[in-house]
Design an enzyme around this catalytic site. Structure first.
Site, short mmCIF file in Angstrom:
data_model
loop_
_atom_site.label_atom_id
_atom_site.label_comp_id
_atom_site.label_asym_id
_atom_site.label_seq_id
_atom_site.Cartn_x
_atom_site.Cartn_y
_atom_site.Cartn_z
N TYR A 4 12.49 -10.05 -7.33
CA TYR A 4 11.73 -10.57 -8.46
C TYR A 4 12.60 -11.32 -9.46
O TYR A 4 12.16 -12.32 -10.04
CB TYR A 4 10.92 -9.46 -9.14
N GLU A 57 -13.24 -11.62 -12.71
CA GLU A 57 -14.54 -11.16 -12.21
C GLU A 57 -14.55 -11.03 -10.70
O GLU A 57 -15.37 -10.29 -10.13
CB GLU A 57 -15.66 -12.10 -12.67
#
Length: 460
Positions: A183, A446
Protein backbone atom coordinates in the site's frame (compact mmCIF):
# COMPACT_ATOMS: atom_id res chain seq x y z
CA UNK A 1 5.93 -7.71 42.04
CA UNK A 2 7.41 -5.13 44.40
CA UNK A 3 5.18 -2.29 45.55
CA UNK A 4 5.02 0.57 43.02
CA UNK A 5 6.35 3.08 45.57
CA UNK A 6 9.77 1.47 45.14
CA UNK A 7 9.94 2.76 41.57
CA UNK A 8 10.29 6.16 39.95
CA UNK A 9 7.19 5.54 37.84
CA UNK A 10 4.28 3.14 37.68
CA UNK A 11 4.61 3.04 33.89
CA UNK A 12 7.50 3.90 31.60
CA UNK A 13 6.61 4.03 27.90
CA UNK A 14 9.31 3.81 25.23
CA UNK A 15 8.03 5.57 22.11
CA UNK A 16 5.60 8.49 21.80
CA UNK A 17 3.69 7.36 18.73
CA UNK A 18 -0.03 6.69 18.51
CA UNK A 19 -0.04 3.54 20.63
CA UNK A 20 2.39 4.77 23.26
CA UNK A 21 0.66 8.13 23.68
CA UNK A 22 -2.78 6.53 24.09
CA UNK A 23 -1.45 4.02 26.62
CA UNK A 24 0.36 6.74 28.57
CA UNK A 25 -2.59 9.12 28.76
CA UNK A 26 -5.14 6.45 29.69
CA UNK A 27 -2.85 4.92 32.30
CA UNK A 28 -2.35 8.37 33.83
CA UNK A 29 -6.13 8.84 33.85
CA UNK A 30 -6.37 5.61 35.89
CA UNK A 31 -4.05 7.19 38.46
CA UNK A 32 -0.68 5.83 37.35
CA UNK A 33 2.49 7.90 37.49
CA UNK A 34 3.68 7.80 33.87
CA UNK A 35 6.69 8.84 31.83
CA UNK A 36 7.25 8.47 28.09
CA UNK A 37 10.60 8.58 26.32
CA UNK A 38 10.88 9.60 22.66
CA UNK A 39 14.21 9.78 20.85
CA UNK A 40 12.93 11.65 17.78
CA UNK A 41 9.65 13.61 17.69
CA UNK A 42 6.40 13.13 19.57
CA UNK A 43 3.69 11.73 17.32
CA UNK A 44 5.46 8.73 15.84
CA UNK A 45 5.30 7.43 12.29
CA UNK A 46 1.66 8.33 11.65
CA UNK A 47 1.92 12.00 12.54
CA UNK A 48 5.52 12.75 11.60
CA UNK A 49 6.36 10.63 8.55
CA UNK A 50 3.35 8.49 7.71
CA UNK A 51 -0.43 8.69 7.49
CA UNK A 52 -0.91 12.40 8.10
CA UNK A 53 1.71 13.98 5.82
CA UNK A 54 1.06 11.31 3.18
CA UNK A 55 -2.68 12.05 3.13
CA UNK A 56 -1.95 15.76 2.76
CA UNK A 57 0.28 15.01 -0.24
CA UNK A 58 -2.47 12.86 -1.70
CA UNK A 59 -4.95 15.74 -1.43
CA UNK A 60 -2.44 17.98 -3.21
CA UNK A 61 -1.82 15.45 -5.96
CA UNK A 62 -5.50 15.28 -6.89
CA UNK A 63 -5.94 18.95 -7.78
CA UNK A 64 -4.14 18.80 -11.12
CA UNK A 65 -6.34 15.97 -12.37
CA UNK A 66 -9.44 17.67 -11.04
CA UNK A 67 -8.66 20.95 -12.80
CA UNK A 68 -7.41 19.50 -16.08
CA UNK A 69 -9.73 16.52 -16.58
CA UNK A 70 -12.82 16.84 -14.40
CA UNK A 71 -13.62 20.54 -14.04
CA UNK A 72 -13.95 21.32 -17.79
CA UNK A 73 -16.86 18.90 -18.05
CA UNK A 74 -18.68 21.06 -15.52
CA UNK A 75 -17.89 24.34 -17.26
CA UNK A 76 -14.82 25.32 -15.27
CA UNK A 77 -11.48 26.26 -16.83
CA UNK A 78 -8.25 27.11 -15.07
CA UNK A 79 -5.51 29.08 -16.79
CA UNK A 80 -1.99 29.58 -15.52
CA UNK A 81 -2.30 27.02 -12.74
CA UNK A 82 1.06 25.80 -11.47
CA UNK A 83 2.34 23.59 -8.69
CA UNK A 84 5.08 24.61 -6.23
CA UNK A 85 6.65 21.77 -4.25
CA UNK A 86 8.43 23.90 -1.60
CA UNK A 87 5.11 25.53 -0.67
CA UNK A 88 3.41 22.17 -0.27
CA UNK A 89 6.36 20.63 1.59
CA UNK A 90 6.62 23.53 4.03
CA UNK A 91 2.86 23.70 4.64
CA UNK A 92 2.77 19.96 5.33
CA UNK A 93 5.74 20.36 7.66
CA UNK A 94 3.97 23.13 9.53
CA UNK A 95 0.89 20.96 10.01
CA UNK A 96 3.05 18.09 11.27
CA UNK A 97 4.68 20.49 13.74
CA UNK A 98 1.26 21.64 14.92
CA UNK A 99 0.02 18.09 15.49
CA UNK A 100 3.21 17.02 17.22
CA UNK A 101 2.79 19.98 19.55
CA UNK A 102 -0.79 18.95 20.31
CA UNK A 103 0.34 15.41 21.17
CA UNK A 104 2.97 16.84 23.55
CA UNK A 105 0.48 19.23 25.13
CA UNK A 106 -2.06 16.46 25.65
CA UNK A 107 0.56 14.32 27.36
CA UNK A 108 1.50 17.16 29.69
CA UNK A 109 -2.15 17.95 30.39
CA UNK A 110 -2.54 14.29 31.38
CA UNK A 111 0.37 14.72 33.82
CA UNK A 112 2.65 12.44 31.80
CA UNK A 113 6.37 13.24 32.04
CA UNK A 114 8.01 13.61 28.62
CA UNK A 115 11.65 12.60 28.29
CA UNK A 116 13.33 13.55 24.99
CA UNK A 117 15.91 10.77 24.95
CA UNK A 118 16.54 7.26 23.70
CA UNK A 119 15.73 4.55 26.21
CA UNK A 120 17.19 1.06 26.58
CA UNK A 121 15.77 -1.60 28.88
CA UNK A 122 18.34 -2.80 31.40
CA UNK A 123 16.14 -4.94 33.62
CA UNK A 124 12.53 -6.01 34.21
CA UNK A 125 11.92 -2.67 35.92
CA UNK A 126 14.77 -0.43 34.77
CA UNK A 127 15.55 1.73 31.75
CA UNK A 128 18.76 3.57 30.89
CA UNK A 129 18.41 6.86 29.02
CA UNK A 130 20.83 8.25 26.44
CA UNK A 131 21.41 11.09 28.93
CA UNK A 132 23.11 8.54 31.21
CA UNK A 133 20.31 8.47 33.76
CA UNK A 134 18.67 5.22 34.90
CA UNK A 135 14.94 5.21 35.61
CA UNK A 136 12.86 2.49 37.27
CA UNK A 137 9.24 1.57 36.66
CA UNK A 138 6.78 -1.03 37.86
CA UNK A 139 5.72 -1.66 34.25
CA UNK A 140 7.54 -0.93 31.00
CA UNK A 141 5.69 -0.57 27.69
CA UNK A 142 7.52 -0.80 24.36
CA UNK A 143 5.77 1.21 21.64
CA UNK A 144 8.60 2.04 19.25
CA UNK A 145 6.76 1.23 16.01
CA UNK A 146 8.50 0.20 12.81
CA UNK A 147 10.98 1.43 10.22
CA UNK A 148 11.36 1.03 6.44
CA UNK A 149 13.18 -2.13 5.39
CA UNK A 150 16.33 -1.44 3.36
CA UNK A 151 17.88 -4.40 1.46
CA UNK A 152 21.47 -3.70 2.49
CA UNK A 153 22.77 -6.55 0.33
CA UNK A 154 21.95 -4.59 -2.86
CA UNK A 155 25.06 -2.69 -4.05
CA UNK A 156 24.42 1.05 -4.26
CA UNK A 157 21.24 0.91 -2.19
CA UNK A 158 22.55 3.85 -0.11
CA UNK A 159 21.50 6.12 -2.99
CA UNK A 160 17.83 5.27 -2.45
CA UNK A 161 15.36 7.09 -0.22
CA UNK A 162 12.45 5.71 1.80
CA UNK A 163 9.08 7.04 2.88
CA UNK A 164 10.91 8.74 5.76
CA UNK A 165 12.81 11.10 3.47
CA UNK A 166 10.24 11.70 0.72
CA UNK A 167 8.52 14.46 2.71
CA UNK A 168 11.71 16.50 3.09
CA UNK A 169 13.07 16.66 -0.47
CA UNK A 170 14.49 19.99 -1.62
CA UNK A 171 12.86 19.43 -5.00
CA UNK A 172 10.67 16.76 -6.55
CA UNK A 173 12.54 14.53 -8.99
CA UNK A 174 11.39 14.56 -12.60
CA UNK A 175 11.36 10.76 -12.53
CA UNK A 176 11.36 8.08 -9.84
CA UNK A 177 11.46 4.31 -9.52
CA UNK A 178 9.43 3.00 -6.59
CA UNK A 179 10.41 -0.49 -5.47
CA UNK A 180 7.51 -2.34 -3.86
CA UNK A 181 3.90 -3.28 -4.45
CA UNK A 182 2.25 -2.83 -1.08
CA UNK A 183 0.00 0.00 0.00
CA UNK A 184 2.85 2.45 0.65
CA UNK A 185 4.37 1.88 -2.79
CA UNK A 186 0.99 2.13 -4.51
CA UNK A 187 -0.04 5.29 -2.67
CA UNK A 188 3.22 7.10 -3.44
CA UNK A 189 3.11 5.97 -7.07
CA UNK A 190 -0.27 7.62 -7.54
CA UNK A 191 0.47 10.76 -5.56
CA UNK A 192 3.85 11.44 -7.16
CA UNK A 193 2.35 10.90 -10.61
CA UNK A 194 -0.34 13.41 -9.68
CA UNK A 195 2.36 15.92 -8.74
CA UNK A 196 3.93 15.59 -12.17
CA UNK A 197 6.64 13.00 -11.56
CA UNK A 198 7.27 10.27 -14.15
CA UNK A 199 6.76 7.11 -12.07
CA UNK A 200 7.87 3.51 -12.58
CA UNK A 201 6.71 0.89 -10.07
CA UNK A 202 8.85 -2.20 -9.56
CA UNK A 203 7.23 -5.26 -7.98
CA UNK A 204 8.50 -8.80 -7.50
CA UNK A 205 5.02 -10.36 -7.85
CA UNK A 206 2.50 -10.37 -10.64
CA UNK A 207 -0.08 -7.94 -9.26
CA UNK A 208 0.18 -5.23 -6.60
CA UNK A 209 -1.37 -5.29 -3.11
CA UNK A 210 -0.63 -8.88 -2.13
CA UNK A 211 -3.08 -10.08 0.51
CA UNK A 212 -6.00 -8.01 -0.78
CA UNK A 213 -8.93 -9.45 -2.72
CA UNK A 214 -7.89 -10.41 -6.25
CA UNK A 215 -10.52 -8.21 -7.88
CA UNK A 216 -9.22 -5.24 -5.89
CA UNK A 217 -5.63 -6.02 -6.89
CA UNK A 218 -6.46 -6.23 -10.59
CA UNK A 219 -8.59 -3.08 -10.45
CA UNK A 220 -5.88 -1.00 -8.75
CA UNK A 221 -3.19 -2.44 -11.01
CA UNK A 222 -5.25 -1.38 -14.02
CA UNK A 223 -5.68 2.13 -12.62
CA UNK A 224 -1.92 2.45 -12.12
CA UNK A 225 -1.33 1.74 -15.79
CA UNK A 226 -4.25 3.87 -16.91
CA UNK A 227 -2.77 6.83 -15.05
CA UNK A 228 0.45 6.42 -17.01
CA UNK A 229 2.49 4.70 -14.32
CA UNK A 230 4.84 2.09 -15.75
CA UNK A 231 4.58 -1.17 -13.80
CA UNK A 232 7.46 -3.65 -13.99
CA UNK A 233 6.70 -7.02 -12.39
CA UNK A 234 8.39 -10.35 -11.60
CA UNK A 235 11.77 -8.82 -10.82
CA UNK A 236 13.67 -6.90 -8.14
CA UNK A 237 16.69 -4.65 -7.73
CA UNK A 238 20.10 -6.18 -8.39
CA UNK A 239 22.19 -3.03 -7.94
CA UNK A 240 21.97 0.75 -8.08
CA UNK A 241 24.42 2.93 -9.97
CA UNK A 242 24.77 6.66 -9.39
CA UNK A 243 25.44 8.86 -12.43
CA UNK A 244 25.78 12.59 -13.05
CA UNK A 245 22.11 12.82 -14.03
CA UNK A 246 20.53 10.44 -11.52
CA UNK A 247 20.42 6.71 -10.91
CA UNK A 248 20.48 3.56 -13.00
CA UNK A 249 18.64 0.71 -11.31
CA UNK A 250 19.85 -2.67 -12.56
CA UNK A 251 17.21 -5.40 -12.21
CA UNK A 252 17.79 -9.13 -11.76
CA UNK A 253 16.05 -9.83 -15.08
CA UNK A 254 18.70 -7.80 -16.91
CA UNK A 255 16.64 -4.66 -17.45
CA UNK A 256 17.78 -1.21 -16.40
CA UNK A 257 15.65 1.74 -15.32
CA UNK A 258 17.06 5.28 -15.44
CA UNK A 259 15.47 7.78 -13.07
CA UNK A 260 16.45 10.79 -11.01
CA UNK A 261 15.45 9.06 -7.78
CA UNK A 262 14.75 5.64 -6.27
CA UNK A 263 12.31 5.12 -3.42
CA UNK A 264 12.17 1.92 -1.38
CA UNK A 265 8.77 0.69 -0.18
CA UNK A 266 9.54 -3.00 0.15
CA UNK A 267 8.25 -3.53 3.66
CA UNK A 268 8.77 -2.35 7.21
CA UNK A 269 10.60 -3.93 10.14
CA UNK A 270 9.68 -3.69 13.83
CA UNK A 271 11.90 -1.09 15.50
CA UNK A 272 13.20 -3.28 18.31
CA UNK A 273 16.97 -3.41 17.80
CA UNK A 274 19.02 -1.75 20.51
CA UNK A 275 16.21 -1.73 23.06
CA UNK A 276 17.90 -4.31 25.31
CA UNK A 277 15.34 -7.04 24.64
CA UNK A 278 17.91 -9.84 24.55
CA UNK A 279 19.59 -8.83 27.80
CA UNK A 280 16.35 -8.97 29.79
CA UNK A 281 14.80 -11.97 28.04
CA UNK A 282 12.07 -10.29 25.97
CA UNK A 283 11.36 -12.82 23.21
CA UNK A 284 11.27 -11.67 19.59
CA UNK A 285 10.38 -13.16 16.22
CA UNK A 286 13.10 -13.63 13.60
CA UNK A 287 12.14 -10.30 12.00
CA UNK A 288 12.51 -8.49 15.32
CA UNK A 289 8.82 -8.37 16.22
CA UNK A 290 8.29 -8.55 19.96
CA UNK A 291 6.26 -11.60 20.96
CA UNK A 292 3.20 -10.77 23.04
CA UNK A 293 0.07 -12.53 24.26
CA UNK A 294 -3.52 -11.40 23.74
CA UNK A 295 -3.04 -8.75 26.46
CA UNK A 296 0.19 -7.38 24.89
CA UNK A 297 2.34 -8.90 27.62
CA UNK A 298 5.83 -10.07 26.60
CA UNK A 299 7.79 -13.05 27.93
CA UNK A 300 8.88 -10.78 30.81
CA UNK A 301 5.76 -10.20 32.98
CA UNK A 302 6.52 -6.55 33.77
CA UNK A 303 7.18 -5.62 30.12
CA UNK A 304 4.47 -5.10 27.50
CA UNK A 305 4.48 -4.03 23.84
CA UNK A 306 1.88 -2.54 21.49
CA UNK A 307 1.71 -1.29 17.92
CA UNK A 308 3.89 -2.01 14.91
CA UNK A 309 6.80 -3.26 17.03
CA UNK A 310 4.68 -6.38 17.66
CA UNK A 311 3.85 -6.82 13.95
CA UNK A 312 0.29 -8.00 14.59
CA UNK A 313 -1.66 -5.62 12.39
CA UNK A 314 0.34 -2.53 11.53
CA UNK A 315 -2.30 0.19 11.47
CA UNK A 316 -2.46 3.37 13.53
CA UNK A 317 -5.99 2.79 14.86
CA UNK A 318 -4.98 -0.73 15.88
CA UNK A 319 -1.99 0.59 17.84
CA UNK A 320 -4.29 3.08 19.57
CA UNK A 321 -6.77 0.36 20.53
CA UNK A 322 -3.97 -1.93 21.73
CA UNK A 323 -2.65 0.92 23.87
CA UNK A 324 -6.10 1.51 25.32
CA UNK A 325 -6.57 -2.19 26.10
CA UNK A 326 -3.16 -2.30 27.78
CA UNK A 327 -4.06 0.62 30.05
CA UNK A 328 -7.42 -0.88 30.96
CA UNK A 329 -5.82 -4.25 31.69
CA UNK A 330 -2.82 -3.13 33.72
CA UNK A 331 -4.05 0.03 35.44
CA UNK A 332 -7.82 0.08 34.96
CA UNK A 333 -8.63 -3.21 36.63
CA UNK A 334 -10.45 -4.46 33.53
CA UNK A 335 -8.52 -7.12 31.57
CA UNK A 336 -9.14 -6.37 27.93
CA UNK A 337 -7.75 -8.00 24.78
CA UNK A 338 -8.21 -6.21 21.47
CA UNK A 339 -9.98 -8.22 18.78
CA UNK A 340 -7.83 -8.08 15.64
CA UNK A 341 -10.48 -9.78 13.52
CA UNK A 342 -12.47 -7.97 10.82
CA UNK A 343 -10.77 -4.57 10.84
CA UNK A 344 -11.68 -2.12 8.11
CA UNK A 345 -8.78 -0.46 6.33
CA UNK A 346 -8.06 1.77 3.36
CA UNK A 347 -5.41 2.18 0.70
CA UNK A 348 -5.26 5.76 -0.54
CA UNK A 349 -4.74 4.82 -4.15
CA UNK A 350 -6.37 7.00 -6.79
CA UNK A 351 -9.22 6.21 -6.66
CA UNK A 352 -9.00 4.97 -3.06
CA UNK A 353 -9.59 1.43 -1.84
CA UNK A 354 -11.60 0.36 1.19
CA UNK A 355 -11.80 -3.20 2.47
CA UNK A 356 -13.07 -5.13 5.46
CA UNK A 357 -13.32 -8.82 6.19
CA UNK A 358 -12.17 -11.73 4.06
CA UNK A 359 -11.13 -11.76 0.43
CA UNK A 360 -12.98 -14.15 -1.85
CA UNK A 361 -10.06 -16.59 -1.88
CA UNK A 362 -9.62 -16.54 1.90
CA UNK A 363 -13.37 -16.91 2.44
CA UNK A 364 -13.53 -19.99 0.21
CA UNK A 365 -10.50 -21.48 1.96
CA UNK A 366 -12.02 -20.91 5.41
CA UNK A 367 -15.72 -21.55 4.86
CA UNK A 368 -16.12 -23.36 1.56
CA UNK A 369 -19.04 -22.19 -0.60
CA UNK A 370 -19.57 -18.42 -0.76
CA UNK A 371 -21.78 -16.18 -2.88
CA UNK A 372 -20.23 -13.21 -4.65
CA UNK A 373 -22.02 -9.98 -5.50
CA UNK A 374 -20.00 -7.45 -7.45
CA UNK A 375 -20.34 -4.62 -9.89
CA UNK A 376 -18.17 -2.16 -11.78
CA UNK A 377 -19.52 1.11 -13.10
CA UNK A 378 -18.56 4.66 -13.89
CA UNK A 379 -19.62 7.01 -11.06
CA UNK A 380 -21.99 9.82 -11.99
CA UNK A 381 -19.32 12.40 -11.15
CA UNK A 382 -17.19 11.19 -14.05
CA UNK A 383 -19.86 10.90 -16.74
CA UNK A 384 -19.93 14.49 -18.04
CA UNK A 385 -16.14 14.88 -18.03
CA UNK A 386 -15.99 11.54 -19.86
CA UNK A 387 -13.45 10.31 -17.31
CA UNK A 388 -12.88 6.57 -17.51
CA UNK A 389 -12.25 5.85 -13.82
CA UNK A 390 -14.53 3.00 -12.78
CA UNK A 391 -15.81 1.90 -9.40
CA UNK A 392 -15.60 -1.66 -8.06
CA UNK A 393 -17.89 -2.94 -5.33
CA UNK A 394 -17.86 -6.50 -4.07
CA UNK A 395 -19.59 -8.41 -1.29
CA UNK A 396 -18.47 -11.86 -0.13
CA UNK A 397 -21.35 -13.78 1.49
CA UNK A 398 -21.10 -17.05 3.42
CA UNK A 399 -23.60 -19.46 1.89
CA UNK A 400 -24.30 -21.34 5.12
CA UNK A 401 -25.93 -18.39 6.91
CA UNK A 402 -26.05 -15.47 4.41
CA UNK A 403 -23.61 -13.41 6.54
CA UNK A 404 -21.55 -10.80 4.70
CA UNK A 405 -17.96 -11.73 5.57
CA UNK A 406 -16.15 -9.39 3.19
CA UNK A 407 -16.66 -6.04 1.48
CA UNK A 408 -14.22 -4.58 -1.02
CA UNK A 409 -14.52 -1.19 -2.73
CA UNK A 410 -12.31 0.74 -5.14
CA UNK A 411 -13.58 4.15 -6.18
CA UNK A 412 -14.36 7.69 -5.01
CA UNK A 413 -14.92 7.91 -1.24
CA UNK A 414 -14.20 4.19 -0.75
CA UNK A 415 -12.20 4.91 2.40
CA UNK A 416 -15.08 6.88 3.90
CA UNK A 417 -17.69 4.30 2.90
CA UNK A 418 -15.80 1.33 4.31
CA UNK A 419 -15.76 2.83 7.82
CA UNK A 420 -19.54 2.57 8.02
CA UNK A 421 -19.73 -0.78 6.21
CA UNK A 422 -17.09 -2.10 8.62
CA UNK A 423 -19.65 -1.83 11.44
CA UNK A 424 -22.08 -4.04 9.56
CA UNK A 425 -19.48 -6.65 8.64
CA UNK A 426 -17.87 -6.65 12.08
CA UNK A 427 -21.21 -7.42 13.70
CA UNK A 428 -22.32 -10.12 11.27
CA UNK A 429 -25.14 -8.57 9.26
CA UNK A 430 -26.58 -10.75 6.53
CA UNK A 431 -27.00 -10.02 2.85
CA UNK A 432 -30.76 -9.97 3.45
CA UNK A 433 -30.26 -7.20 6.02
CA UNK A 434 -28.12 -5.26 3.55
CA UNK A 435 -30.92 -5.66 0.97
CA UNK A 436 -33.56 -4.53 3.48
CA UNK A 437 -31.73 -1.21 3.92
CA UNK A 438 -33.10 1.59 1.77
CA UNK A 439 -30.66 3.11 -0.70
CA UNK A 440 -29.49 6.72 -0.59
CA UNK A 441 -29.85 8.05 -4.12
CA UNK A 442 -27.95 9.19 -6.08
CA UNK A 443 -24.76 7.89 -4.45
CA UNK A 444 -22.15 5.32 -5.34
CA UNK A 445 -22.67 3.64 -1.95
CA UNK A 446 -26.25 2.69 -2.78
CA UNK A 447 -24.87 -0.16 -4.87
CA UNK A 448 -24.03 -1.94 -1.60
CA UNK A 449 -27.75 -2.45 -0.90
CA UNK A 450 -29.00 -2.87 -4.46
CA UNK A 451 -26.80 -5.69 -5.78
CA UNK A 452 -29.30 -8.56 -6.11
CA UNK A 453 -27.75 -10.94 -8.61
CA UNK A 454 -25.03 -13.36 -7.62
CA UNK A 455 -21.91 -13.11 -9.73
CA UNK A 456 -21.34 -16.10 -11.97
CA UNK A 457 -17.86 -16.52 -13.46
CA UNK A 458 -17.82 -16.55 -17.25
CA UNK A 459 -17.48 -19.85 -19.05
CA UNK A 460 -14.06 -20.03 -20.72
Amino acid sequence: MTDATAYDFDLFVIGAGSGGVRAARMSAAYGAKVAVAEEYRIGGTCVIRGCVPKKLLIYASEFGHEMADIAPGYGWTFEGARFDWPTLRDNVGAEVDRLSGIYARNLRNSCVSIIQARAEITGPHSVKLSTGETVTAKVILIATGGKPYVPSEVPGIEHAITSNEIFLLDALPKSILIAGGGYIAVEFAFLLKGLGVDVTLLYRGDTVLRGFDDDVRLHVHGELKRKGIRVVTHTVLASVEKTETGLISHLVNGQTVKTEALMLAVGRDPYSDGLGCESVGVARETNGAIKVDAFSQTSVPSIYAVGDVTNRMNLTPVAIREGACFAATVFGGTPMAFDHDTIATAVFSQPPTGTVGLSEADARAKYGPVDIYKTTFRPMRYVMPNEETRMLMKLVVRQSDDVVIGCHIVGPDAAEIIQAVGIAVKHGLTKAQFDATCAVHPTVAEELVTMKDKWVPPIL
